[in-house]
Design a protein around this motif. Structure first.
Motif, mmCIF file in Angstrom:
data_model
loop_
_atom_site.group_PDB
_atom_site.id
_atom_site.type_symbol
_atom_site.label_atom_id
_atom_site.label_comp_id
_atom_site.label_asym_id
_atom_site.label_seq_id
_atom_site.Cartn_x
_atom_site.Cartn_y
_atom_site.Cartn_z
ATOM 1 N N PRO A 56 0.797 -1.233 0.000
ATOM 2 C CA PRO A 56 0.000 0.000 0.000
ATOM 3 C C PRO A 56 0.830 1.284 0.000
ATOM 4 O O PRO A 56 0.327 2.325 -0.380
ATOM 5 N N HIS A 85 -1.259 5.193 -7.456
ATOM 6 C CA HIS A 85 -1.266 5.352 -6.001
ATOM 7 C C HIS A 85 0.118 5.536 -5.365
ATOM 8 O O HIS A 85 0.212 5.642 -4.148
ATOM 9 N N MET A 122 -9.297 2.218 -5.668
ATOM 10 C CA MET A 122 -9.219 2.758 -4.313
ATOM 11 C C MET A 122 -9.131 1.641 -3.271
ATOM 12 O O MET A 122 -8.961 1.898 -2.093
ATOM 13 N N ASN A 123 -9.229 0.396 -3.713
ATOM 14 C CA ASN A 123 -9.061 -0.746 -2.823
ATOM 15 C C ASN A 123 -7.596 -1.131 -2.686
ATOM 16 O O ASN A 123 -7.282 -2.275 -2.377
ATOM 17 N N VAL A 125 -5.762 -0.448 -0.368
ATOM 18 C CA VAL A 125 -5.640 -0.896 1.022
ATOM 19 C C VAL A 125 -6.891 -1.698 1.354
ATOM 20 O O VAL A 125 -7.921 -1.571 0.700
ATOM 21 N N GLU A 127 -9.208 -1.619 3.596
ATOM 22 C CA GLU A 127 -10.432 -0.837 3.774
ATOM 23 C C GLU A 127 -10.092 0.632 3.544
ATOM 24 O O GLU A 127 -9.521 1.295 4.402
ATOM 25 N N PRO A 128 -10.447 1.136 2.353
ATOM 26 C CA PRO A 128 -10.097 2.523 2.039
ATOM 27 C C PRO A 128 -10.696 3.489 3.064
ATOM 28 O O PRO A 128 -11.855 3.356 3.446
ATOM 29 N N TRP A 132 -11.158 9.365 1.588
ATOM 30 C CA TRP A 132 -10.521 9.282 0.278
ATOM 31 C C TRP A 132 -11.401 9.749 -0.879
ATOM 32 O O TRP A 132 -10.903 10.452 -1.759
ATOM 33 N N TYR A 146 -13.350 1.556 -7.956
ATOM 34 C CA TYR A 146 -13.485 0.631 -6.816
ATOM 35 C C TYR A 146 -13.710 -0.766 -7.375
ATOM 36 O O TYR A 146 -14.434 -0.931 -8.359
ATOM 37 N N TYR A 151 -17.611 -0.729 -0.781
ATOM 38 C CA TYR A 151 -16.810 0.489 -0.669
ATOM 39 C C TYR A 151 -17.254 1.529 -1.693
ATOM 40 O O TYR A 151 -17.223 2.726 -1.421
#
Length: 186
Positions: A56, A85, A122-123, A125, A127-128, A132, A146, A151
């Motif tokens: 991450p 990212h 955005m996943n 991590v 649990e975003p 964010w 996503y 999420y």
């Protein structure tokens, strides 16, 4: 979501083209065939030790070669660019991942992108964080990617207040123009 324009030698192995010029040519071919191309992972992962899919928190450097590849893609009409990212010291001091950093989107728009800027998933991590979605949109994203429906629903809920205040109008206009041009129904 292609072509990958990250330079050879980076962490993506066979996912990138031997040269960015071949990636841009692939993108032009997609466009000529009626498909929307989306160049990624701006501003480039060629200097990263590992992919952001593997860890991450990944640091990378902005390079002239990778910026040149994205500029070429934009000049050749590629209407969408995915912002990655990784963390870049050259963009906002490296405090935030590029997908959440206004300096990344300013640099992308300065290259001439008038189309859609989408975040990488955005996943990245498990649990975003709930902040964010708003942070990415305020930074300059037009779309948030996503891969988890729950999420994505949370992101939509988080963005409704921004939409009601008109903060997303420019992004919505770019996305609607993209959808109309490429006959995207949903």
């Amino acid at each position: 979501l292609a072509p990958v324009l990250d330079t050879a030698g980076g962490p993506l192995g066979s996912r990138h083209f031997r040269t960015p010029a071949i990636g841009v040519a692939f993108g032009r071919g997609l466009l000529e065939g009626g498909a929307a191309a989306c160049a990624k992972h701006f501003p480039g992962l060629g200097t990263a030790a590992v992919s952001t899919d593997e860890r991450p928190h990944v640091a990378a450097r902005v390079t002239a070669r990778e910026l040149s590849a994205f500029a070429a893609a934009i000049r050749n009409g590629i209407p969408c660019v995915m912002v990655g990212h990784a963390f870049y010291r050259e963009l906002g001091g490296g405090r935030f991942r590029a997908s959440l950093e206004p300096a990344a989107y300013r640099r992308l728009r300065a290259l001439g992108l008038r189309g859609v800027a989408i975040t990488d998933s955005m996943n990245v991590v498990a649990e975003p964080p709930s902040y964010w979605p708003a942070k990415a949109m305020r930074a300059g994203a037009d779309l948030l990617l996503y891969t988890n429906a729950a999420y994505a629903r949370r992101a939509i809920e988080a963005l409704v207040p921004l939409a009601r205040r008109g903060e997303l109008d420019a992004a919505v206009e770019r996305v609607l123009a993209f959808r109309a041009r490429y006959h995207v129904e949903r």
